[in-house]
Design an enzyme around this catalytic site. Structure first.
Site, PDB file in Angstrom:
ATOM      1  N   ARG A  21      34.747  43.873  29.699  1.00  0.00           N
ATOM      2  CA  ARG A  21      33.850  43.377  28.730  1.00  0.00           C
ATOM      3  C   ARG A  21      32.594  43.954  28.481  1.00  0.00           C
ATOM      4  NH1 ARG A  21      35.730  38.554  31.820  1.00  0.00           N
ATOM      5  NH2 ARG A  21      33.895  38.331  32.743  1.00  0.00           N
ATOM      6  N   ASN A  41      44.572  31.316  46.012  1.00  0.00           N
ATOM      7  CA  ASN A  41      44.852  31.399  47.611  1.00  0.00           C
ATOM      8  C   ASN A  41      44.462  29.894  48.243  1.00  0.00           C
ATOM      9  OD1 ASN A  41      42.194  31.964  47.413  1.00  0.00           O
ATOM     10  ND2 ASN A  41      42.394  33.919  48.978  1.00  0.00           N
ATOM     11  N   CYS A  42      43.317  29.452  47.321  1.00  0.00           N
ATOM     12  CA  CYS A  42      42.959  27.980  48.038  1.00  0.00           C
ATOM     13  C   CYS A  42      43.848  27.060  47.824  1.00  0.00           C
ATOM     14  CB  CYS A  42      41.666  27.656  47.319  1.00  0.00           C
ATOM     15  SG  CYS A  42      40.207  28.706  47.750  1.00  0.00           S
ATOM     16  N   ASN A 279      27.653  55.726  44.509  1.00  0.00           N
ATOM     17  CA  ASN A 279      28.721  55.603  43.572  1.00  0.00           C
ATOM     18  C   ASN A 279      29.687  54.567  43.987  1.00  0.00           C
ATOM     19  OD1 ASN A 279      27.918  57.464  41.900  1.00  0.00           O
ATOM     20  ND2 ASN A 279      28.378  58.948  43.586  1.00  0.00           N
ATOM     21  N   ILE A 280      29.624  53.869  45.163  1.00  0.00           N
ATOM     22  CA  ILE A 280      30.571  52.942  45.702  1.00  0.00           C
ATOM     23  C   ILE A 280      29.919  51.367  45.788  1.00  0.00           C
ATOM     24  CG2 ILE A 280      32.052  52.090  47.433  1.00  0.00           C
ATOM     25  CD1 ILE A 280      32.224  55.407  48.074  1.00  0.00           C
ATOM     26  N   ASP A 285      35.009  39.009  50.373  1.00  0.00           N
ATOM     27  CA  ASP A 285      35.093  38.697  52.002  1.00  0.00           C
ATOM     28  C   ASP A 285      34.507  39.819  52.930  1.00  0.00           C
ATOM     29  OD1 ASP A 285      36.217  36.455  51.105  1.00  0.00           O
ATOM     30  OD2 ASP A 285      38.078  36.576  52.093  1.00  0.00           O
ATOM     31  N   LYS A 435      19.482   4.000  41.531  1.00  0.00           N
ATOM     32  CA  LYS A 435      18.816   5.042  42.448  1.00  0.00           C
ATOM     33  C   LYS A 435      20.168   5.326  43.185  1.00  0.00           C
ATOM     34  CE  LYS A 435      16.419   1.490  43.957  1.00  0.00           C
ATOM     35  NZ  LYS A 435      15.345   0.778  44.967  1.00  0.00           N
TER      36      LYS A 435
END
Length: 816
Positions: A21, A41-42, A279-280, A285, A435
């Site tokens: 994009r 995966n969840c 560059n990386i 995770d 409340k």
């Protein structure tokens, strides 16, 4: 620009989509060593449990659709096995053909993810031991489940372990869960995890907390396939084992490429998600990020942060200057019909870090109490004296996710805790209150910081504290703190002369609101007072009843001759009266039950409906206290329906000051086998009659509670020598007479076994199951050189004052 992305799923797929994009003309290649580039995966545990029926719905984007939509060269089953930063080149292994090739890059985004930890347990690599991390993992578990699995053991009590255990149990598979910690769900504090243990047990999951698996073995013969040995020597036999003990970062590529990593293997990145190589970039995770609350580096393997990090990296690859603002670990998990959520730092971490903090507890309803289905939620909030919110934890039902998101937003945006009272939140009776609970957090903190109230948490109470219970008598019958002085709030102003002015008074009610009102009354009449934060409900979370303390069936009173037959069969009972207490909050439902029962004769039954979540625990306690019989109790869609039988007599009364219950206290001074057995036989006998039994272990009696194989603890030489000379646990005790160098004791154990007399360890376990409290004398432990870590589980360390208070209230006190 040529961009390579290593890894898909949350971080990599988000980075790839955002990169396209941002730059329509770039050459973008994504490598995935598996077959799936983007899957939920969840959602895997819920497909195992058939909650999510379609497997295809878990595959969010196929390689073909991703290529068609984003014009990205997607290469599945192709694994990057090396990175050469100097030449800006990667080496790729094509698992479909077996060939290897090289690919150059201008920029590289690493999204290698994480993998389940393989614990160092003998037998953990057996074919029948599974993990749940990928779609193929899920397929393997489902194949085994569909093959006729009758039992399962899940190892690990975190998010995945709880979700897997729940869904296997829902499939009709008898499931056990083993967790090393003394609680489920590590991100929350132990008292907040207690309701999770309750709901898991109520739904049939067998919990083994504070335990660990030491070995897994295949069973050659028999119905089950495998056997697990726990650290206490207990064995579990099962058809299926699922390991869910945590994850580790897949950072091998980064390490071999010379990128900077932390000691746990996490890839070090800056706020732009850039690694030590310009560059990386790295996301997901496998990376460490900043914790904006404690301003330290952390690793938080959650899908939400991974997606956001992928977007940030993709923007910056093409010259942007976007910064990831850190992770505070906001999470939520379904546990059967309950929800647990957390954000920020827990109390355990604050103690380790040595950070000063304040805390408050509240137990509000999730929406207006007059609207049907209102249920209690338990909230804990941690904050600083400068009003900075540090963390929050919530356990409850509907509405938990909404409140944790509000508190997470407050933390991320720097909203002060007192500002929460000014938040304008959506309100209608089915969804909230005028409340909101989050407003109440602000009210409470503002009052405390202004000096209008002083909170004391249940874990801060001392034996010598004067506790004033301002609840009504009907509530007291459902349970009370031992030794508390009772004056209902409505009578407090007229009975101030009954209270001591030379002591600080801890005022308590059910959830803390009336406690606050009582505290304000006392302070304005010259008393020193504090409010028990969260009231009796939160105190119970710190002091849970032993399993099996409340049981269905006859009241246990030997003078009650009413026979209700099978207590679990409600269809056979002729219901004499029905009441609908839905919409009423405690003590309303109990008051209604009490009034209705007074109109019935012994042997009659009452059907009652209620929507107050606390009623499910209050009613069994009330029945046990009053001598009535809980025939059945069920919950459907937030409505609790119970049948109560009128007992022959009341076994508890309430005076004007403190609750009087059937209580028995036993002092065990001896560590002789025969005397110890006598103590536990009497304890179980009294407990079976409905008594609240406490055993106070002092001096030699402490040896009865010692573990066979205690963990190593630091001791001085004298304490260590003392410990070596004393018997270690019930199996090592000898007879007080006719021991005969061990022969007499051995003969006695043989005779007991042949005559089916329970051993001392079994008697100890039975007494705990019946709710007998084990109290270890703190002074005697210090004198004998015995530490709390050497004692068996569920032993309270108390002072002599605690025993004296118990003895004063007990109808019977025995010294052995």
């Amino acid at each position: 620009m040529k961009l390579l992305i290593i890894g898909g799923v949350a971080g990599g797929a988000s980075a790839a989509a955002k990169a396209r994009r941002v730059n329509e003309g770039a050459e973008i290649i994504m490598f995935e060593r598996g077959e799936y580039i983007s899957f939920a995966n969840c959602g895997l545990p819920y497909h195992v449990g058939k909650i999510i029926p379609s497997r295809e719905s878990l595959e969010l984007m196929t390689p073909e659709s991703f290529t068609e939509r984003a014009n990205i060269d997607v290469r599945i089953r192709q694994e990057v096995i090396a990175i050469n930063p100097a030449e800006k080149m990667v080496e790729v292994k094509n698992h479909a053909t077996g060939e290897s090739y090289s690919e150059t890059y201008d920029k590289l985004i690493l999204a290698p993810g994480s993998s389940p930890i393989q614990p160092p347990i003998k037998g953990a690599d057996l074919p029948g031991v599974k993990v749940l991390w990928t779609l193929p993992d899920m397929d393997a578990i489902i194949e085994q489940v569909n093959g006729g699995v009758k039992s399962a053991v899940v190892v690990g009590g975190g998010f995945i372990g709880i979700e897997v255990a729940e869904n296997l149990q829902e499939r009709g598979i008898k499931t056990a869960l083993v967790e090393m910690a003394p609680q489920l769900m590590p991100p929350i504090d132990q008292e907040m995890a207690q309701p999770l243990s309750d709901v898991m047990s109520e739904n049939g999951v067998e919990l083994h907390l504070n335990s660990a698996v030491t070995a897994i073995e295949e069973i050659k013969n028999g119905d089950a396939l495998m056997s697990l040995t726990l650290k206490d020597g207990k064995k579990l036999v099962t058809d299926l084992i699922v390991l869910a003990v945590g994850v580790k970062p897949n950072s091998e590529l980064a390490t071999k490429a010379g990128l900077e990593t932390n000691p746990r293997g996490g890839i070090v990145v800056d706020g732009r998600m850039q690694t030590s190589d310009e560059n990386i970039y790295a996301v997901g995770d496998a990376v460490e990020v900043n914790d904006p609350i404690l301003n330290r580096r952390v690793m938080i393997p959650l899908a939400g942060p991974a997606n956001k990090q992928g977007r940030v990296a993709a923007i910056n690859v093409f010259g942007g200057n976007e910064h990831y603002r850190g992770s505070i670990g906001t999470s939520v998990c379904k546990v059967f019909n309950m929800t647990v959520a957390a954000t920020g730092v827990n109390e355990r971490t604050l103690k380790i870090e040595g950070i000063e903090y304040k805390k408050l507890y509240l137990n509000p309803a999730n929406h207006a109490t007059y609207y049907p289905g209102a249920e209690m939620m338990h909230i804990k909030v941690l904050y600083k004296a400068d009003e900075t919110i540090l963390g929050a934890q919530i356990v409850g039902h509907d509405g938990v996710d909404k409140r944790i998101d509000l508190l997470a937003t407050a933390i991320k945006t720097g909203i002060k805790i007192t500002e929460l009272e000014h938040l304008e939140l959506a309100y209608a009776p089915p969804y909230g209150s005028a409340k909101d609970p989050v407003n109440f957090v602000g009210f409470m903190a503002a009052n405390e910081l202004a000096g209008n109230t002083n909170f004391i948490a249940p874990d801060e109470l001392k034996d010598e504290d004067f506790i004033l219970d301002v609840r009504e008598n009907e509530e007291i019958e459902c349970g009370a703190i031992s030794g508390a002085f009772n004056i209902p709030l409505g009578q407090l102003r007229e009975r101030l002369d009954e209270l001591p002015k030379d002591k600080e008074i801890i005022v308590m009610c059910k959830v803390g609101i009336r406690g606050y009102l009582g505290e304000r009354i006392l302070k304005q009449h010259g008393f020193k007072a504090k409010n028990l934060s969260g009231g009796y409900v939160t105190w119970k979370m710190f002091n849970p009843e032993a399993p099996g303390h409340h049981t269905f069936g006859p009241c246990g009173n030997n003078q009650c001759d009413t026979d209700f037959g099978d207590p679990l069969s409600k269809t056979q009972h002729s219901v004499m009266k029905e009441i609908d207490a839905c919409g009423l909050q405690c003590p309303g439902p109990i008051v209604q039950v009490k009034k209705a029962m007074e109109e019935l004769k012994s042997g009659d039954t009452l059907r009652v409906k209620a929507s107050d979540a606390g009623f499910k625990k209050d009613l069994p306690a009330w029945c046990g206290s009053t001598g009535n019989v809980l025939v059945s109790i069920e919950e459907h869609n937030g409505i609790i329906e119970a049948i109560v039988g009128k007992g022959g007599m009341s076994v508890a009364t309430t005076t004007g000051n403190s609750p009087v219950n059937k209580q028995t206290t036993i002092v065990l001074f001896s560590n002789d086998l025969d005397k110890s057995m006598a103590a536990f036989i009497m304890a179980t006998g009294y407990a079976s009659l409905g008594h609240e039994v406490s055993i106070f272990f002092t001096f030699w009696g402490l040896n009865v509670l010692r573990k066979d194989n205690p963990p190593p603890v630091k001791k001085d030489i004298l304490s260590r020598m003392f410990g070596m000379m004393m018997p270690r646990g019930p199996k090592k005790l000898s007879l007080s007479k006719m021991h005969m160098a061990g022969m007499g004791t051995a003969m006695m154990k043989y005779v007991m076994n042949s005559k089916n007399v329970e051993s001392l360890p079994m008697l100890i376990a039975q007494s705990q199951q019946l709710g007998v409290k084990f109290l270890a004398c703190d002074m005697a432990m210090n004198v004998m050189g015995i530490t709390h870590e050497e004692l068996i589980d569920n032993v309270e360390r108390v002072g002599v004052a605690n025993f004296a208070a118990l003895s004063e209230q007990s109808g019977t006190t025995l010294f052995i």
